[in-house]
Motif scaffolding. Structure first.
Motif, PDB file in Angstrom:
ATOM      1  N   MET A   1       8.865  -6.263  -9.191  1.00  0.00           N
ATOM      2  CA  MET A   1       7.399  -6.866  -9.082  1.00  0.00           C
ATOM      3  C   MET A   1       6.642  -6.173  -9.823  1.00  0.00           C
ATOM      4  O   MET A   1       6.389  -5.213  -9.897  1.00  0.00           O
ATOM      5  CB  MET A   1       7.054  -6.505  -7.339  1.00  0.00           C
ATOM      6  N   SER A   2       5.757  -6.915 -10.891  1.00  0.00           N
ATOM      7  CA  SER A   2       4.627  -6.562 -11.803  1.00  0.00           C
ATOM      8  C   SER A   2       3.576  -6.358 -11.220  1.00  0.00           C
ATOM      9  O   SER A   2       3.165  -7.441 -10.594  1.00  0.00           O
ATOM     10  CB  SER A   2       4.978  -7.231 -12.965  1.00  0.00           C
ATOM     11  N   LEU A   3       3.017  -5.319 -11.117  1.00  0.00           N
ATOM     12  CA  LEU A   3       1.505  -5.312 -10.401  1.00  0.00           C
ATOM     13  C   LEU A   3       0.404  -4.872 -11.322  1.00  0.00           C
ATOM     14  O   LEU A   3       0.643  -4.049 -12.408  1.00  0.00           O
ATOM     15  CB  LEU A   3       1.501  -4.443  -9.044  1.00  0.00           C
ATOM     16  N   PRO A   4      -0.615  -5.324 -11.196  1.00  0.00           N
ATOM     17  CA  PRO A   4      -1.482  -5.006 -11.969  1.00  0.00           C
ATOM     18  C   PRO A   4      -2.200  -3.440 -11.727  1.00  0.00           C
ATOM     19  O   PRO A   4      -1.966  -2.887 -10.587  1.00  0.00           O
ATOM     20  CB  PRO A   4      -2.885  -5.905 -11.697  1.00  0.00           C
ATOM     21  N   LEU A   5      -2.944  -2.878 -12.600  1.00  0.00           N
ATOM     22  CA  LEU A   5      -3.302  -1.381 -12.271  1.00  0.00           C
ATOM     23  C   LEU A   5      -4.543  -1.275 -11.544  1.00  0.00           C
ATOM     24  O   LEU A   5      -4.939  -0.551 -10.887  1.00  0.00           O
ATOM     25  CB  LEU A   5      -3.600  -0.687 -13.853  1.00  0.00           C
ATOM     26  N   ALA A   6      -5.212  -2.496 -11.210  1.00  0.00           N
ATOM     27  CA  ALA A   6      -6.521  -2.587 -10.448  1.00  0.00           C
ATOM     28  C   ALA A   6      -6.868  -3.706 -10.233  1.00  0.00           C
ATOM     29  O   ALA A   6      -6.358  -4.916 -10.703  1.00  0.00           O
ATOM     30  CB  ALA A   6      -7.620  -1.898 -11.336  1.00  0.00           C
ATOM     31  N   LEU A   7      -7.573  -4.052  -9.185  1.00  0.00           N
ATOM     32  CA  LEU A   7      -7.850  -5.250  -8.487  1.00  0.00           C
ATOM     33  C   LEU A   7      -9.369  -5.995  -9.329  1.00  0.00           C
ATOM     34  O   LEU A   7     -10.151  -4.962  -9.775  1.00  0.00           O
ATOM     35  CB  LEU A   7      -8.213  -5.255  -7.151  1.00  0.00           C
TER      36      LEU A   7
ATOM     37  N   TRP B   1      12.478   4.863   4.666  1.00  0.00           N
ATOM     38  CA  TRP B   1      11.325   5.528   3.969  1.00  0.00           C
ATOM     39  C   TRP B   1      11.479   4.687   2.727  1.00  0.00           C
ATOM     40  O   TRP B   1      12.595   4.148   2.250  1.00  0.00           O
ATOM     41  CB  TRP B   1      11.675   6.933   3.680  1.00  0.00           C
ATOM     42  N   VAL B   2      10.184   4.651   1.933  1.00  0.00           N
ATOM     43  CA  VAL B   2      10.055   3.990   0.894  1.00  0.00           C
ATOM     44  C   VAL B   2       9.368   4.892  -0.071  1.00  0.00           C
ATOM     45  O   VAL B   2       8.257   5.307   0.253  1.00  0.00           O
ATOM     46  CB  VAL B   2       9.237   2.769   0.805  1.00  0.00           C
ATOM     47  N   MET B   3       9.933   5.469  -1.290  1.00  0.00           N
ATOM     48  CA  MET B   3       9.240   6.487  -2.233  1.00  0.00           C
ATOM     49  C   MET B   3       8.835   5.328  -3.428  1.00  0.00           C
ATOM     50  O   MET B   3       9.673   4.797  -4.054  1.00  0.00           O
ATOM     51  CB  MET B   3      10.182   7.386  -2.495  1.00  0.00           C
ATOM     52  N   ARG B   4       7.558   5.321  -3.652  1.00  0.00           N
ATOM     53  CA  ARG B   4       6.920   4.439  -4.651  1.00  0.00           C
ATOM     54  C   ARG B   4       5.996   5.184  -5.090  1.00  0.00           C
ATOM     55  O   ARG B   4       5.230   6.105  -4.705  1.00  0.00           O
ATOM     56  CB  ARG B   4       6.462   2.983  -4.315  1.00  0.00           C
ATOM     57  N   SER B   5       5.789   4.908  -6.574  1.00  0.00           N
ATOM     58  CA  SER B   5       4.721   5.639  -7.406  1.00  0.00           C
ATOM     59  C   SER B   5       3.384   4.878  -7.449  1.00  0.00           C
ATOM     60  O   SER B   5       3.345   3.571  -7.133  1.00  0.00           O
ATOM     61  CB  SER B   5       5.193   5.593  -8.886  1.00  0.00           C
ATOM     62  N   MET B   6       2.349   5.669  -7.993  1.00  0.00           N
ATOM     63  CA  MET B   6       1.170   4.977  -7.797  1.00  0.00           C
ATOM     64  C   MET B   6       0.310   5.680  -9.107  1.00  0.00           C
ATOM     65  O   MET B   6       0.273   6.760  -9.309  1.00  0.00           O
ATOM     66  CB  MET B   6       0.217   5.396  -6.686  1.00  0.00           C
ATOM     67  N   ILE B   7      -0.081   4.545  -9.972  1.00  0.00           N
ATOM     68  CA  ILE B   7      -0.964   5.219 -11.294  1.00  0.00           C
ATOM     69  C   ILE B   7      -2.563   5.033 -10.838  1.00  0.00           C
ATOM     70  O   ILE B   7      -2.853   4.006 -10.177  1.00  0.00           O
ATOM     71  CB  ILE B   7      -0.740   4.256 -12.349  1.00  0.00           C
ATOM     72  N   ILE B   8      -3.296   6.155 -11.140  1.00  0.00           N
ATOM     73  CA  ILE B   8      -4.575   5.979 -10.977  1.00  0.00           C
ATOM     74  C   ILE B   8      -5.186   6.234 -12.482  1.00  0.00           C
ATOM     75  O   ILE B   8      -5.404   7.178 -13.127  1.00  0.00           O
ATOM     76  CB  ILE B   8      -5.022   7.451 -10.206  1.00  0.00           C
ATOM     77  N   PRO B   9      -5.544   5.195 -12.976  1.00  0.00           N
ATOM     78  CA  PRO B   9      -6.374   5.156 -14.299  1.00  0.00           C
ATOM     79  C   PRO B   9      -7.438   6.263 -14.299  1.00  0.00           C
ATOM     80  O   PRO B   9      -8.394   6.095 -13.512  1.00  0.00           O
ATOM     81  CB  PRO B   9      -6.501   3.777 -14.666  1.00  0.00           C
ATOM     82  N   LYS B  10      -7.858   7.050 -15.447  1.00  0.00           N
ATOM     83  CA  LYS B  10      -8.903   7.757 -15.581  1.00  0.00           C
ATOM     84  C   LYS B  10      -9.352   7.855 -16.921  1.00  0.00           C
ATOM     85  O   LYS B  10      -8.462   7.591 -17.932  1.00  0.00           O
ATOM     86  CB  LYS B  10      -8.383   9.124 -15.148  1.00  0.00           C
TER      87      LYS B  10
ATOM     88  N   LEU C   1       6.411   4.825   5.267  1.00  0.00           N
ATOM     89  CA  LEU C   1       7.400   4.406   6.465  1.00  0.00           C
ATOM     90  C   LEU C   1       7.108   2.980   6.346  1.00  0.00           C
ATOM     91  O   LEU C   1       6.077   2.376   6.548  1.00  0.00           O
ATOM     92  CB  LEU C   1       6.839   5.143   7.665  1.00  0.00           C
ATOM     93  N   GLY C   2       8.136   2.177   6.452  1.00  0.00           N
ATOM     94  CA  GLY C   2       8.305   0.841   6.345  1.00  0.00           C
ATOM     95  C   GLY C   2       8.800  -0.159   7.276  1.00  0.00           C
ATOM     96  O   GLY C   2       9.762   0.668   8.080  1.00  0.00           O
ATOM     97  N   SER C   3       8.106  -1.025   7.880  1.00  0.00           N
ATOM     98  CA  SER C   3       8.562  -1.821   8.885  1.00  0.00           C
ATOM     99  C   SER C   3       8.405  -3.231   8.507  1.00  0.00           C
ATOM    100  O   SER C   3       7.604  -3.593   7.648  1.00  0.00           O
ATOM    101  CB  SER C   3       8.174  -1.711  10.225  1.00  0.00           C
ATOM    102  N   GLU C   4       8.537  -4.255   9.196  1.00  0.00           N
ATOM    103  CA  GLU C   4       8.465  -5.746   8.770  1.00  0.00           C
ATOM    104  C   GLU C   4       6.934  -5.799   8.969  1.00  0.00           C
ATOM    105  O   GLU C   4       6.554  -6.748   8.349  1.00  0.00           O
ATOM    106  CB  GLU C   4       9.262  -6.685   9.664  1.00  0.00           C
ATOM    107  N   GLN C   5       6.378  -5.323  10.049  1.00  0.00           N
ATOM    108  CA  GLN C   5       5.185  -5.429  10.492  1.00  0.00           C
ATOM    109  C   GLN C   5       4.201  -4.819   9.277  1.00  0.00           C
ATOM    110  O   GLN C   5       3.097  -5.298   8.914  1.00  0.00           O
ATOM    111  CB  GLN C   5       4.601  -5.058  11.772  1.00  0.00           C
TER     112      GLN C   5
ATOM    113  N   LEU D   1      11.307  -4.092   1.933  1.00  0.00           N
ATOM    114  CA  LEU D   1      10.375  -3.207   2.236  1.00  0.00           C
ATOM    115  C   LEU D   1       9.667  -2.505   1.291  1.00  0.00           C
ATOM    116  O   LEU D   1       8.392  -2.322   1.326  1.00  0.00           O
ATOM    117  CB  LEU D   1      10.937  -1.969   3.060  1.00  0.00           C
ATOM    118  N   THR D   2      10.133  -2.684   0.034  1.00  0.00           N
ATOM    119  CA  THR D   2       9.513  -2.244  -1.155  1.00  0.00           C
ATOM    120  C   THR D   2       8.400  -3.196  -1.439  1.00  0.00           C
ATOM    121  O   THR D   2       7.494  -3.182  -1.932  1.00  0.00           O
ATOM    122  CB  THR D   2      10.352  -2.001  -2.543  1.00  0.00           C
ATOM    123  N   HIS D   3       8.710  -4.772  -1.406  1.00  0.00           N
ATOM    124  CA  HIS D   3       7.588  -5.653  -1.497  1.00  0.00           C
ATOM    125  C   HIS D   3       6.668  -5.667  -0.354  1.00  0.00           C
ATOM    126  O   HIS D   3       5.731  -5.839  -0.927  1.00  0.00           O
ATOM    127  CB  HIS D   3       8.583  -7.104  -1.351  1.00  0.00           C
ATOM    128  N   ARG D   4       7.112  -5.317   0.912  1.00  0.00           N
ATOM    129  CA  ARG D   4       6.009  -5.103   1.816  1.00  0.00           C
ATOM    130  C   ARG D   4       5.232  -3.751   1.457  1.00  0.00           C
ATOM    131  O   ARG D   4       3.828  -3.964   1.794  1.00  0.00           O
ATOM    132  CB  ARG D   4       6.833  -4.837   3.315  1.00  0.00           C
TER     133      ARG D   4
END
Length: 412
Positions: free
Chosen positions: A1-7, A112-121, A151-155, A359-362
Motif C-alpha cells: 500500500m503506497s501512502l503519502p508522507l503527509a495529509l 503485533w504489527v511492526m511498521r515504519s513511520m517517516i517524519i519529514p523535517k 497491537l492489531g485487531s479487526e476493530q 492487519l497491516t492495512h488496518r
C-alpha cells in the motif's frame, strides 16, 4: 500500500475530542498514567492527551500549552509543559507497558504489527534526522525514521510504542548525541534490528497467551540481508511465559520481489533446490495451480504459496527454519501490485494468514485516520527524551480516539 508522507489541509480532520471521549480518557489515563510518580505529572499527562485530541492543526508544545491555558484560565505556560515533556524525570517505558496491557485486555488483539513511520523535517538538528530513501514514494526524504510496535485487531490497530532509528552518523557523533540527549548505550542498528528491539521492549509486558502473538513485519524496501536477519532471528520474537518457558512467535514479513530464495517445495520440481527471486517463485507456484481463493470481509483474494529456504543456510539448517512464500492479489484488482510475504508458520492456513496481513492495512488506515491526526509527527523539539515522551502520549491519545469512534468507522 503506497501512502503519502503527509495529509493535505483538506484531508486533516477536526479535533477528535468529543463528549463521548471524556469517559474513555478518565478510564485509560487512570490506569496508563499510574506509573508517573507525582500527581501533578499524572495531571499534566492527562491534559496533554486531551490537548492532542483537541488542538486543531499542528500539535506542538506551544499550541497545546495555549489550549491548556485557555481551558484552565490561567498562565500555566509553555515553559512548564516544555519541562514536563523534555526535562522532567518520568520514564516513558512503564507507561507504554501499561498501555499495552490495557489495549490487549480491551481489544483482544490477534497480532503485533511492526511498521515504519517517516517524519519529514526541513532542518538538521532534530534527533535522528537524515536523508533516507522512501520506498513507497520512490524518492529520498529528509527526516526521521521510527518503527512502531502496534497491537492489531479487526476493530482497531494502535501503536504501543515507537523506536527512533539512528543511523551511523548519529550513533558515532559524540557531539550530536550529547546535544540531543541520546543515551550512551544506544546501539547502531539496522532498520530490522530496530524493529526487533522495539518489539522486545514491549512484548514482556504481556506475560500471558498474548505474549506469543504472531508478529507481522511491514516495512517496504528492506534489504535481503535484513529480511534474512528477521527470519533467522525469529527467536528474538519470543517472550517468557508465566510458566517460565520461552515462547517463540511466528513471524510474517513483507518481502521485495527480487529477494533471492531457495525452492524446497516438491510441487515445484522444475525449481527444486534452485535459487530464484521471490516473484519468479510466486509466478511458478501460480502456473502450477497453487492458487487458493479466499473471501475476507466481502473481498476476494487469490493466495499462492511455496515452501522456500534462505540461501544463507545449508540444506540441513533449512529444515530447522521452514519458510513459506505467499503471493497475495485482490480479485478484480489485477492492476495493483501483488504483495509478497514470507512466514515462519509451519502449518499454513490461508485464511489465518490473510487475517494477519489485513492487519497491516488496518494499521495503515488507522495511522492516517487517528495517529497522524493526534500529532505523533508534530514534536518540534530536538531531544531524544522529548521525542519519546511526546510519541508515547500520542499513542495513548490514539487508543482513546480509537475506542471512542463510532462502531461503523471501527469496522471499516
Amino acid at each position: 500500500m503506497s501512502l503519502p508522507l503527509a495529509l493535505t489541509p483538506d484531508q486533516q480532520a477536526a479535533p477528535l475530542l468529543t463528549d463521548s471521549t471524556e469517559t474513555v480518557i478518565a478510564q485509560i489515563c487512570a490506569e496508563v498514567l499510574s506509573s508517573l510518580p507525582r500527581s501533578d505529572q499524572r495531571g499534566k499527562g492527562a491534559e496533554y492527551v486531551r490537548g492532542l485530541l483537541s488542538v486543531p492543526g499542528r500539535k506542538s508544545t506551544r499550541n497545546i500549552a495555549a489550549w491548556m491555558e485557555k481551558q484552565a484560565g490561567d498562565g500555566a505556560g509553555e515553559q512548564n509543559l516544555h519541562h514536563f515533556i523534555n526535562s522532567s524525570t518520568w520514564d516513558w517505558q512503564p507507561l507504554r507497558e501499561d498501555l499495552a496491557r490495557y489495549t490487549a485486555r480491551t481489544l483482544a488483539p490477534t497480532a503485533w504489527v511492526m511498521r515504519s513511520m517517516i517524519i519529514p523535517k526541513a532542518g538538521k538538528h532534530s534527533v535522528g534526522v537524515a536523508t533516507r530513501f522512501c520506498a513507497t514514494e520512490g524518492r529520498s526524504v529528509h527526516g526521521q525514521l521510527a518503527i512502531g510496535a502496534w497491537l492489531g485487531s479487526e476493530q482497531l490497530a494502535a501503536p504501543m510504542g515507537w523506536r527512533l532509528h539512528l543511523n551511523k552518523q548519529w550513533v558515532q557523533s559524540a557531539e550530536q548525541r550529547l546535544k540531543a540527549g541520546v543515551p550512551d548505550d544506544h546501539p547502531m542498528e539496522s532498520v530490522a534490528e530496530c524493529a526487533i528491539a522495539g518489539y522486545q521492549e514491549l512484548a514482556p509486558a504481556l506475560r500471558s497467551t498474548a505474549s506469543a502473538l504472531p508478529v507481522v513485519y511491514d516495512v517496504h524496501g528492506v534489504s535481503p540481508h535484513d529480511t534474512a536477519k528477521i527470519l533467522l532471528s525469529s527467536q528474538n520474537f519470543a517472550t517468557v511465559a508465566e510458566d517460565g518457558k520461552r515462547v517463540a512467535a511466528s513471524v510474517t514479513t513483507r518481502v521485495e520481489a527480487n529477494l533471492p530464495l531457495v525452492v524446497v517445495d516438491p510441487a515445484l520440481a522444475g525449481f527444486s533446490r534452485q535459487t530464484a527471486s521471490a516473484v519468479q517463485i510466486a509466478q511458478a507456484a501460480k502456473a502450477s495451480r497453487r492458487e487458493e481463493h479466499c473471501v475476507y470481509r466481502g473481498k476476494g483474494y487469490l493466495l499462492t504459496s511455496a515452501k522456500v529456504g534462505l540461501p544463507e543456510l545449508d540444506a540441513i539448517a533449512r529444515r530447522h527454519v521452514p519458510l513459506v512464500l505467499m503471493s497475495l492479489t485482490q480479485v478484480g484488482q489485477r492492476s495493483r501490485p501483488t504483495e509478497l510475504w514470507l512466514t515462519t508458520t509451519r502449518r499454513l492456513c490461508a485464511m489465518t494468514q490473510l487475517e494477519r496481513i489485513s492487519l497491516t492495512h488496518r494499521a495503515a488506515a488507522d495511522f492516517w485516520e487517528i495517529t497522524d491526526q493526534v500529532g505523533v509527527r508534530d514534536f518540534s523539539g530536538r531531544s531524544f527524551t522529548g521525542w519519546h515522551r511526546h510519541t508515547t502520549l500520542a499513542s495513548v491519545a490514539h487508543v482513546v480516539a480509537g475506542l471512542s469512534r463510532e462502531p461503523r468507522q471501527a469496522s471499516r
